[in-house]
Motif scaffolding. Structure first.
Motif, PDB file in Angstrom:
ATOM      1  N   ALA A 268       0.831  -1.212   0.000  1.00 20.27           N
ATOM      2  CA  ALA A 268       0.000   0.000   0.000  1.00 20.27           C
ATOM      3  C   ALA A 268       0.861   1.256   0.000  1.00 20.27           C
ATOM      4  O   ALA A 268       0.564   2.233  -0.713  1.00 20.27           O
ATOM      5  CB  ALA A 268      -0.930  -0.013   1.210  1.00 20.27           C
ATOM      6  N   ILE A 269       1.967   1.254   0.775  1.00 18.04           N
ATOM      7  CA  ILE A 269       2.854   2.415   0.836  1.00 18.04           C
ATOM      8  C   ILE A 269       3.506   2.663  -0.523  1.00 18.04           C
ATOM      9  O   ILE A 269       3.597   3.802  -0.996  1.00 18.04           O
ATOM     10  CB  ILE A 269       3.912   2.215   1.935  1.00 18.04           C
ATOM     11  N   VAL A 270       3.958   1.591  -1.175  1.00 14.11           N
ATOM     12  CA  VAL A 270       4.609   1.729  -2.484  1.00 14.11           C
ATOM     13  C   VAL A 270       3.633   2.305  -3.507  1.00 14.11           C
ATOM     14  O   VAL A 270       3.980   3.205  -4.294  1.00 14.11           O
ATOM     15  CB  VAL A 270       5.152   0.369  -2.949  1.00 14.11           C
ATOM     16  N   LEU A 271       2.403   1.819  -3.522  1.00 11.43           N
ATOM     17  CA  LEU A 271       1.413   2.324  -4.466  1.00 11.43           C
ATOM     18  C   LEU A 271       1.063   3.777  -4.188  1.00 11.43           C
ATOM     19  O   LEU A 271       0.904   4.581  -5.116  1.00 11.43           O
ATOM     20  CB  LEU A 271       0.148   1.459  -4.412  1.00 11.43           C
ATOM     21  N   LEU A 272       0.955   4.135  -2.915  1.00 11.33           N
ATOM     22  CA  LEU A 272       0.631   5.524  -2.573  1.00 11.33           C
ATOM     23  C   LEU A 272       1.764   6.465  -2.935  1.00 11.33           C
ATOM     24  O   LEU A 272       1.536   7.573  -3.441  1.00 11.33           O
ATOM     25  CB  LEU A 272       0.305   5.631  -1.077  1.00 11.33           C
ATOM     26  N   ILE A 273       3.008   6.045  -2.685  1.00 12.98           N
ATOM     27  CA  ILE A 273       4.151   6.892  -3.015  1.00 12.98           C
ATOM     28  C   ILE A 273       4.330   6.982  -4.539  1.00 12.98           C
ATOM     29  O   ILE A 273       4.626   8.044  -5.088  1.00 12.98           O
ATOM     30  CB  ILE A 273       5.434   6.358  -2.357  1.00 12.98           C
ATOM     31  N   GLY A 274       4.135   5.863  -5.223  1.00 11.79           N
ATOM     32  CA  GLY A 274       4.366   5.833  -6.656  1.00 11.79           C
ATOM     33  C   GLY A 274       3.324   6.577  -7.473  1.00 11.79           C
ATOM     34  O   GLY A 274       3.659   7.265  -8.434  1.00 11.79           O
ATOM     35  N   GLY A 275       2.062   6.458  -7.102  1.00 12.27           N
ATOM     36  CA  GLY A 275       1.021   7.087  -7.907  1.00 12.27           C
ATOM     37  C   GLY A 275      -0.115   7.691  -7.124  1.00 12.27           C
ATOM     38  O   GLY A 275      -1.100   8.135  -7.717  1.00 12.27           O
ATOM     39  N   GLY A 276      -0.003   7.690  -5.802  1.00 10.00           N
ATOM     40  CA  GLY A 276      -1.050   8.275  -4.977  1.00 10.00           C
ATOM     41  C   GLY A 276      -2.268   7.375  -4.863  1.00 10.00           C
ATOM     42  O   GLY A 276      -2.225   6.181  -5.186  1.00 10.00           O
ATOM     43  N   LEU A 277      -3.358   7.968  -4.423  1.00 11.79           N
ATOM     44  CA  LEU A 277      -4.586   7.207  -4.208  1.00 11.79           C
ATOM     45  C   LEU A 277      -5.128   6.622  -5.510  1.00 11.79           C
ATOM     46  O   LEU A 277      -5.704   5.527  -5.516  1.00 11.79           O
ATOM     47  CB  LEU A 277      -5.643   8.111  -3.565  1.00 11.79           C
ATOM     48  N   THR A 278      -4.906   7.317  -6.621  1.00  9.27           N
ATOM     49  CA  THR A 278      -5.388   6.820  -7.917  1.00  9.27           C
ATOM     50  C   THR A 278      -4.717   5.505  -8.286  1.00  9.27           C
ATOM     51  O   THR A 278      -5.371   4.570  -8.770  1.00  9.27           O
ATOM     52  CB  THR A 278      -5.132   7.862  -9.011  1.00  9.27           C
ATOM     53  N   ALA A 279      -3.406   5.416  -8.071  1.00  9.23           N
ATOM     54  CA  ALA A 279      -2.690   4.175  -8.375  1.00  9.23           C
ATOM     55  C   ALA A 279      -3.157   3.039  -7.479  1.00  9.23           C
ATOM     56  O   ALA A 279      -3.308   1.893  -7.934  1.00  9.23           O
ATOM     57  CB  ALA A 279      -1.184   4.388  -8.220  1.00  9.23           C
ATOM     58  N   LEU A 280      -3.406   3.345  -6.209  1.00 12.26           N
ATOM     59  CA  LEU A 280      -3.887   2.320  -5.287  1.00 12.26           C
ATOM     60  C   LEU A 280      -5.258   1.818  -5.717  1.00 12.26           C
ATOM     61  O   LEU A 280      -5.515   0.605  -5.725  1.00 12.26           O
ATOM     62  CB  LEU A 280      -3.930   2.888  -3.866  1.00 12.26           C
ATOM     63  N   GLN A 281      -6.140   2.729  -6.088  1.00  7.93           N
ATOM     64  CA  GLN A 281      -7.462   2.330  -6.536  1.00  7.93           C
ATOM     65  C   GLN A 281      -7.392   1.530  -7.832  1.00  7.93           C
ATOM     66  O   GLN A 281      -8.126   0.553  -8.011  1.00  7.93           O
ATOM     67  CB  GLN A 281      -8.341   3.569  -6.725  1.00  7.93           C
ATOM     68  N   ALA A 282      -6.518   1.942  -8.743  1.00  6.49           N
ATOM     69  CA  ALA A 282      -6.385   1.222 -10.011  1.00  6.49           C
ATOM     70  C   ALA A 282      -5.874  -0.199  -9.787  1.00  6.49           C
ATOM     71  O   ALA A 282      -6.350  -1.153 -10.418  1.00  6.49           O
ATOM     72  CB  ALA A 282      -5.446   1.977 -10.945  1.00  6.49           C
ATOM     73  N   GLY A 283      -4.919  -0.342  -8.861  1.00  2.47           N
ATOM     74  CA  GLY A 283      -4.397  -1.672  -8.567  1.00  2.47           C
ATOM     75  C   GLY A 283      -5.448  -2.580  -7.955  1.00  2.47           C
ATOM     76  O   GLY A 283      -5.566  -3.756  -8.308  1.00  2.47           O
ATOM     77  N   VAL A 284      -6.221  -2.019  -7.048  1.00  3.46           N
ATOM     78  CA  VAL A 284      -7.281  -2.804  -6.407  1.00  3.46           C
ATOM     79  C   VAL A 284      -8.350  -3.196  -7.418  1.00  3.46           C
ATOM     80  O   VAL A 284      -8.845  -4.332  -7.435  1.00  3.46           O
ATOM     81  CB  VAL A 284      -7.900  -1.992  -5.248  1.00  3.46           C
ATOM     82  N   THR A 285      -8.727  -2.256  -8.282  1.00  2.00           N
ATOM     83  CA  THR A 285      -9.748  -2.538  -9.285  1.00  2.00           C
ATOM     84  C   THR A 285      -9.284  -3.606 -10.262  1.00  2.00           C
ATOM     85  O   THR A 285     -10.064  -4.478 -10.669  1.00  2.00           O
ATOM     86  CB  THR A 285     -10.103  -1.253 -10.051  1.00  2.00           C
ATOM     87  N   ALA A 286      -8.014  -3.579 -10.651  1.00  2.04           N
ATOM     88  CA  ALA A 286      -7.489  -4.569 -11.595  1.00  2.04           C
ATOM     89  C   ALA A 286      -7.557  -5.975 -11.023  1.00  2.04           C
ATOM     90  O   ALA A 286      -7.835  -6.948 -11.748  1.00  2.04           O
ATOM     91  CB  ALA A 286      -6.059  -4.220 -11.981  1.00  2.04           C
ATOM     92  N   THR A 287      -7.315  -6.113  -9.716  1.00  7.41           N
ATOM     93  CA  THR A 287      -7.385  -7.444  -9.110  1.00  7.41           C
ATOM     94  C   THR A 287      -8.810  -7.963  -9.030  1.00  7.41           C
ATOM     95  O   THR A 287      -9.028  -9.177  -8.905  1.00  7.41           O
ATOM     96  CB  THR A 287      -6.784  -7.418  -7.702  1.00  7.41           C
TER      97      THR A 287
END
Length: 224
Positions: free
Chosen positions: A177-196
């Motif tokens: 979660a920290i890596v996704l937030l640092i790398g792309g913010g909340l949008t990247a975290l949401q995109a990763g979760v949606t893809a799974t």
């Protein structure tokens, strides 16, 4: 309560027209609040479903539907009705200076919208602190249940797996979660979760079929 009932009525009457992909120029609602929002919740289904199944063991189907489906849904309706109506009233009362407009419409920082709304109410400091505590409890309990389920799966279904193994999965979840937030913010975290959630939606359809088949089997046994 007026905002609650009017909002609920509007949601029920406008849900299908706003979700239809045909004959609409503005497709934002369907993409943001139906298809991808469902995918967001589907991504939670693997560990939340197993966690609820464990804590619901020994309960009847009626108790499960009441305590797991109806009561939480009613709480969400009340939460959205109260806080959503308050935020909309602030936006209409002061369109230029509303923090809700600044965080949601102008700069699109929805994670700050709750604090922007609370900033215009009495006891701002107390309510903001309470909101942070509640959010922290939510994330901690969610991570705890997630690590518990992952630990159970990797341990072959054992519920008494070694504690260091469960701590390992909890740390891994936090680091991802920290890596996704640092790398792309909340949008990247949401995109990763949606893809799974996309492949797991097929699994959920099969699970729904299995539940219906199992309940029908139990009903036949009861009738015999």
């Amino acid at each position: 309560m007026t905002g609650f009932w009017s909002g609920l009525t509007t949601y029920v009457t406008d849900f299908i027209p706003l979700s239809a992909p045909f004959g609409r120029d503005d497709d934002a609602y369907r993409q943001s609040w139906t298809i991808f929002y469902w995918a967001w919740w589907i991504s939670w289904a693997p560990f939340v479903g197993m966690f609820i199944a464990r804590v619901s063991r020994g309960r009847t189907v009626r108790e499960f539907i009441l305590c797991v489906l109806l009561v939480p849904s009613l709480f969400i309706f009340i939460w959205m009705g109260v806080f959503g109506s308050t935020a909309l009233e602030q936006l209409y009362a002061d369109p230029a200076g509303s923090l809700v407009k600044e965080y949601v419409i102008d700069n699109y920082r929805p994670e700050l919208s709750l604090f922007g709304m609370l900033n215009e109410l009495p006891l701002t400091g107390l309510m903001s602190t309470l909101s942070i505590v509640l959010a922290l409890i939510f994330f901690v309990t969610s991570s705890d249940s997630g690590s518990l389920v992952i630990d159970t799966i990797t341990a072959g279904g054992k519920i008494d797996a070694p504690r260091p193994q469960r701590m390992f999965w909890a740390i891994v979840e936090g680091l991802i979660a920290i890596v996704l937030l640092i790398g792309g913010g909340l949008t990247a975290l949401q995109a990763g979760v949606t893809a799974t959630a996309i492949p797991f939606s097929i699994v959920m359809l099969l699970m729904c079929y299995s539940i219906i088949k199992a309940l029908n089997g139990e009903l036949r046994l009861i009738r015999k």
